[in-house]
Design a protein around this motif. Structure first.
Motif, PDB file in Angstrom:
ATOM      1  N   LEU A  66      -7.201   4.764   5.711  1.00 35.58           N
ATOM      2  CA  LEU A  66      -6.995   5.676   4.946  1.00 35.58           C
ATOM      3  C   LEU A  66      -7.219   7.005   5.476  1.00 35.58           C
ATOM      4  O   LEU A  66      -8.529   7.353   5.748  1.00 35.58           O
ATOM      5  N   LEU A  67      -6.268   8.016   5.774  1.00 36.87           N
ATOM      6  CA  LEU A  67      -6.398   9.243   6.164  1.00 36.87           C
ATOM      7  C   LEU A  67      -6.820  10.199   5.220  1.00 36.87           C
ATOM      8  O   LEU A  67      -7.765  10.879   4.973  1.00 36.87           O
ATOM      9  N   MET A  68      -5.781  10.248   4.277  1.00 38.39           N
ATOM     10  CA  MET A  68      -5.694  11.181   3.221  1.00 38.39           C
ATOM     11  C   MET A  68      -4.772  11.087   2.496  1.00 38.39           C
ATOM     12  O   MET A  68      -3.666  10.963   2.628  1.00 38.39           O
ATOM     13  N   VAL A  69      -5.045  10.773   0.898  1.00 37.66           N
ATOM     14  CA  VAL A  69      -3.946  10.598  -0.131  1.00 37.66           C
ATOM     15  C   VAL A  69      -4.780  11.115  -1.358  1.00 37.66           C
ATOM     16  O   VAL A  69      -5.964  11.284  -1.657  1.00 37.66           O
ATOM     17  N   CYS A  70      -3.905  11.591  -2.337  1.00 33.01           N
ATOM     18  CA  CYS A  70      -4.377  11.582  -3.642  1.00 33.01           C
ATOM     19  C   CYS A  70      -3.870  10.519  -4.682  1.00 33.01           C
ATOM     20  O   CYS A  70      -4.811  10.218  -5.514  1.00 33.01           O
ATOM     21  N   TRP A  71      -3.007   9.621  -4.163  1.00 33.99           N
ATOM     22  CA  TRP A  71      -2.582   8.585  -4.897  1.00 33.99           C
ATOM     23  C   TRP A  71      -2.841   7.355  -4.114  1.00 33.99           C
ATOM     24  O   TRP A  71      -2.081   6.992  -3.272  1.00 33.99           O
ATOM     25  N   LEU A  72      -3.951   6.608  -4.569  1.00 33.13           N
ATOM     26  CA  LEU A  72      -4.255   5.220  -4.022  1.00 33.13           C
ATOM     27  C   LEU A  72      -3.804   4.232  -4.615  1.00 33.13           C
ATOM     28  O   LEU A  72      -3.957   3.959  -5.953  1.00 33.13           O
ATOM     29  N   GLU A  73      -3.023   3.506  -4.153  1.00 37.30           N
ATOM     30  CA  GLU A  73      -2.314   2.243  -4.827  1.00 37.30           C
ATOM     31  C   GLU A  73      -2.221   1.030  -3.855  1.00 37.30           C
ATOM     32  O   GLU A  73      -1.436   1.042  -2.737  1.00 37.30           O
ATOM     33  N   ILE A  74      -2.966  -0.022  -4.173  1.00 36.69           N
ATOM     34  CA  ILE A  74      -3.101  -1.072  -3.209  1.00 36.69           C
ATOM     35  C   ILE A  74      -2.883  -2.454  -4.169  1.00 36.69           C
ATOM     36  O   ILE A  74      -3.438  -2.553  -5.068  1.00 36.69           O
ATOM     37  N   ARG A  75      -1.687  -3.262  -3.861  1.00 33.60           N
ATOM     38  CA  ARG A  75      -1.293  -4.450  -4.513  1.00 33.60           C
ATOM     39  C   ARG A  75      -1.212  -5.503  -3.691  1.00 33.60           C
ATOM     40  O   ARG A  75      -0.691  -5.211  -2.774  1.00 33.60           O
ATOM     41  N   GLY A  76      -1.652  -6.773  -4.211  1.00 36.33           N
ATOM     42  CA  GLY A  76      -1.100  -8.002  -3.653  1.00 36.33           C
ATOM     43  C   GLY A  76      -0.777  -9.095  -4.544  1.00 36.33           C
ATOM     44  O   GLY A  76      -1.027  -9.126  -5.515  1.00 36.33           O
ATOM     45  N   LYS A  77       0.036  -9.873  -3.847  1.00 35.77           N
ATOM     46  CA  LYS A  77       0.711 -11.162  -4.773  1.00 35.77           C
ATOM     47  C   LYS A  77       0.635 -12.322  -3.885  1.00 35.77           C
ATOM     48  O   LYS A  77       0.360 -12.541  -2.594  1.00 35.77           O
TER      49      LYS A  77
ATOM     50  N   ILE B 187       0.853  -1.133   0.015  1.00 40.27           N
ATOM     51  CA  ILE B 187      -0.055  -0.055   0.048  1.00 40.27           C
ATOM     52  C   ILE B 187       0.776   1.286   0.067  1.00 40.27           C
ATOM     53  O   ILE B 187       1.822   1.462   0.902  1.00 40.27           O
ATOM     54  N   VAL B 188       0.918   2.069  -1.005  1.00 41.31           N
ATOM     55  CA  VAL B 188       1.848   3.089  -1.346  1.00 41.31           C
ATOM     56  C   VAL B 188       1.211   4.080  -0.189  1.00 41.31           C
ATOM     57  O   VAL B 188       0.104   4.260   0.061  1.00 41.31           O
ATOM     58  N   TRP B 189       2.293   4.692   0.437  1.00 43.80           N
ATOM     59  CA  TRP B 189       2.198   5.427   1.660  1.00 43.80           C
ATOM     60  C   TRP B 189       1.607   5.264   2.910  1.00 43.80           C
ATOM     61  O   TRP B 189       1.274   5.811   3.742  1.00 43.80           O
ATOM     62  N   ALA B 190       1.951   4.071   2.972  1.00 50.36           N
ATOM     63  CA  ALA B 190       1.183   3.226   4.312  1.00 50.36           C
ATOM     64  C   ALA B 190       2.238   2.792   5.128  1.00 50.36           C
ATOM     65  O   ALA B 190       2.155   2.127   6.259  1.00 50.36           O
TER      66      ALA B 190
END
Length: 314
Positions: free
Chosen positions: A151-162, A124-127
């Motif tokens: 999530l508190l606040m982001v402009c870029w939401l990116e969630i990846r799983g493998k 999770i970007v920015w986490a």
């Protein structure tokens, strides 16, 4: 001329082999046919075939808090634990593995393997710990994992799983879902779709879809009433003072989340067919959910994880 064959007159070992070639659901139905079928349909010889052979190895990796014994004997009961009991336990109970960062279970109707990857095991970007202003880690009593990501606040939401393809059941069509909640003050999800996909890392370009994480089908309107993210809310948005959106868009139910039996929401990310063992079985399956193009801030999303389970036949 072929004589009539009564299956009930077959040797029990032969009959058990026939029943084990069906499905767990069919075995339960066959148990009501007759006494002989009931005895065979509930035998360990049948239900051991329905339990994936890797299950014992998977259970050896489980966390102490979700202990499920794969041994024929139960330490909590004086009599032995049948294979059918073990199967049903694995269907009804989520077994935590990988240091509590993944759950494992079986699909009750087919015996196929199911997993959920916890938020802690996702990318999770920015986490990260060095960016606490964007995401925070909290505990919720209705989550199967110790921590979920808010999530508190982001402009870029990116969630990846493998997940490794070898972990999945062969010859099975899987679907992946993002499992989440929205807080009462969630914002930024109703008019800006996210892009989702499922595909093999390093493989062909996956088919991408657009979905909305807004559970209210886009009927609410976000209002910007202050400079900070916590002053943007979705509470009674249709009647709150502010700037309403234009005409409501046409609703495509497949693009919106559905409520689960456990009270969480889920949105489908895509599907993937896991081939049989003859294809090599290596590689990793990637699942993703991104909203990185609008430039708008968003918050109030609580992520429990990504679930991978067999597609239910119509």
């Amino acid at each position: 001329m072929v004589d009539h064959i009564d299956l009930q007159n077959l040797p029990e070992e032969c009959l058990a082999n026939v029943v084990s070639l069906t499905t767990p659901r069919d075995a339960c139905r066959l148990s009501s046919v007759s006494r002989s079928f009931k005895s065979v349909s509930e035998s360990d010889a049948v239900w051991d075939r329905f339990i994936p052979p890797e299950t014992h190895t998977i259970l050896s990796l489980q966390s102490p808090s979700s202990s499920v014994s794969s041994s024929p004997s139960s330490t909590s009961n004086s009599k032995s634990k049948s294979k059918k009991e073990l199967y049903l336990t694995l269907c009804d109970k989520q077994v935590l593995i990988e240091q509590g960062k993944m759950s494992f279970s079986l699909d009750k109707s087919s015996g196929k393997k199911c997993y959920m990857i916890s938020a802690r095991a996702l990318s999770i970007v920015w986490a990260g710990a060095d960016t606490p202003d964007y995401w925070k880690w909290i505990s919720l009593p209705d989550s199967r994992f110790e921590e979920v990501a808010e999530l508190l606040m982001v402009c870029w939401l990116e969630i990846r799983g493998k997940i490794g393809r070898r972990m999945l059941s062969p010859s099975t069509l899987y679907k992946a879902y993002l499992v989440f909640k929205l807080t009462a003050r969630a914002y930024g999800f109703d008019h800006h779709p996210a892009e989702v996909w499922v595909g093999m890392l390093g493989g062909e370009e996956p088919t991408r879809h657009r979905v909305f994480l807004d559970a209210e089908r886009g009927q609410n309107t976000a209002y910007h009433i202050g400079p900070g993210p916590r002053l943007i809310g979705l509470i009674n948005r249709r009647h709150f003072l502010g700037f309403q959106s234009s005409q409501p868009r046409e609703i495509n139910e497949a693009q919106y989340p559905k409520e689960r039996d456990d009270g969480w929401l889920e949105i489908e990310l895509g599907e993937f067919f896991c081939l049989g063992g003859g294809d090599g079985g290596d590689g990793e399956l990637e699942m993703a959910c991104l909203e990185v193009t609008s430039g708008h801030s968003k918050g109030g999303l609580i992520v429990q994880g990504i679930e991978i389970r067999p597609k239910i036949k119509d």
